[in-house]
Scaffold this active site. Structure first.
Site, PDB file in Angstrom:
ATOM      1  N   ASP A  89      34.707 -37.511  -4.763  1.00  0.00           N
ATOM      2  CA  ASP A  89      35.034 -37.889  -6.138  1.00  0.00           C
ATOM      3  C   ASP A  89      34.143 -37.077  -7.076  1.00  0.00           C
ATOM      4  O   ASP A  89      32.948 -37.357  -7.199  1.00  0.00           O
ATOM      5  CB  ASP A  89      34.798 -39.383  -6.370  1.00  0.00           C
ATOM      6  N   LYS A 151      41.091 -39.778 -11.351  1.00  0.00           N
ATOM      7  CA  LYS A 151      40.341 -41.040 -11.368  1.00  0.00           C
ATOM      8  C   LYS A 151      39.853 -41.302 -12.779  1.00  0.00           C
ATOM      9  O   LYS A 151      39.410 -40.393 -13.473  1.00  0.00           O
ATOM     10  CB  LYS A 151      39.172 -40.932 -10.378  1.00  0.00           C
ATOM     11  N   LYS A 180      43.338 -43.213  -9.269  1.00  0.00           N
ATOM     12  CA  LYS A 180      42.302 -44.200  -8.941  1.00  0.00           C
ATOM     13  C   LYS A 180      41.770 -44.845 -10.208  1.00  0.00           C
ATOM     14  O   LYS A 180      41.306 -44.158 -11.115  1.00  0.00           O
ATOM     15  CB  LYS A 180      41.160 -43.537  -8.160  1.00  0.00           C
TER      16      LYS A 180
END
Length: 220
Positions: A89, A151, A180
């Protein structure tokens, strides 16, 4: 709905001791969460602890400001993968996005994407700091570069996931890319709202509370 498989069970606090990381790992095994999301220093340990389970190891890169150089982010990602990370991430260069330097935003993501191999790359755009126009552009770039997810948030800025942002991100990237929702999801109701908005993964420290139908006030 197997909501456990939406959950990246997360502990990213700077002062999280090994005992807390172990707790997150044990809970992830118990509830069969999709992953644990932990700081890079714990990746090798978590990888060993989870080697006989289906739980993936997720870590964060350029975190939480996104202000490292692209070369350093790529090195961080490569190092994390060598240590056993399954998912990366990364935080975009937020300052570049605010400056409309989209070439830098793109090359920054591309440099990390180039070292991911067969691992998953999630691109954190930090929605609380961007306009809707900037969110759309950042998502378009992440998709074009070949990232696997976009995300919402680090959980360490001015706000977390919002239904509006998840919907906007889903509309922007289409049906096939992951989205996400991260930060600010405390219970099952909020988790379902994010999934209904288009989230395919939830970054939460409240994984157990969500599974038990409770509400958690924990943060990352």
């Amino acid at each position: 709905m197997q909501i456990n498989k939406y959950i990246d069970h997360t502990i990213l606090k700077a002062d999280a001791p090994k005992s807390k990381v172990q707790q997150i790992i044990d809970e992830a095994k118990k509830y069969d969460f999709m992953s644990v999301c932990i700081n890079p220093t714990w990746v090798n340990y978590a990888s060993q602890e989870l080697k006989d389970s289906d739980v993936k190891v997720c870590t964060v890169i350029g975190f939480p400001l996104g202000a490292n150089t692209s070369e350093l982010k790529a090195f961080e990602a490569k190092n994390a993968i060598e240590n056993g990370a399954d998912e990366i991430d990364m935080v975009i260069n937020i300052g570049a996005a605010k400056s409309k330097d989209w070439d830098l935003v793109e090359s920054d993501i591309a440099d990390v994407n180039a070292v991911k191999g067969d691992k998953l790359l999630k691109v954190i755009i930090e929605t609380s700091l961007l306009t809707d126009e900037e969110k759309i552009k950042a998502c378009q770039i992440a998709k074009a570069v070949g990232a696997d997810f976009v995300k919402t948030s680090t959980g360490f800025s001015t706000g977390g996931a919002a239904v509006h942002d998840v919907k906007l991100m889903r509309q922007t990237v289409g049906p096939d890319m992951g989205v996400k929702a991260s930060g600010g999801v405390h219970n099952l109701e909020e988790a379902k709202a994010m999934i209904d908005a288009g989230a395919t993964r939830l970054g939460v420290s409240a994984g157990v509370a969500i599974m038990e139908g409770l509400t958690s006030n924990d943060s990352y």
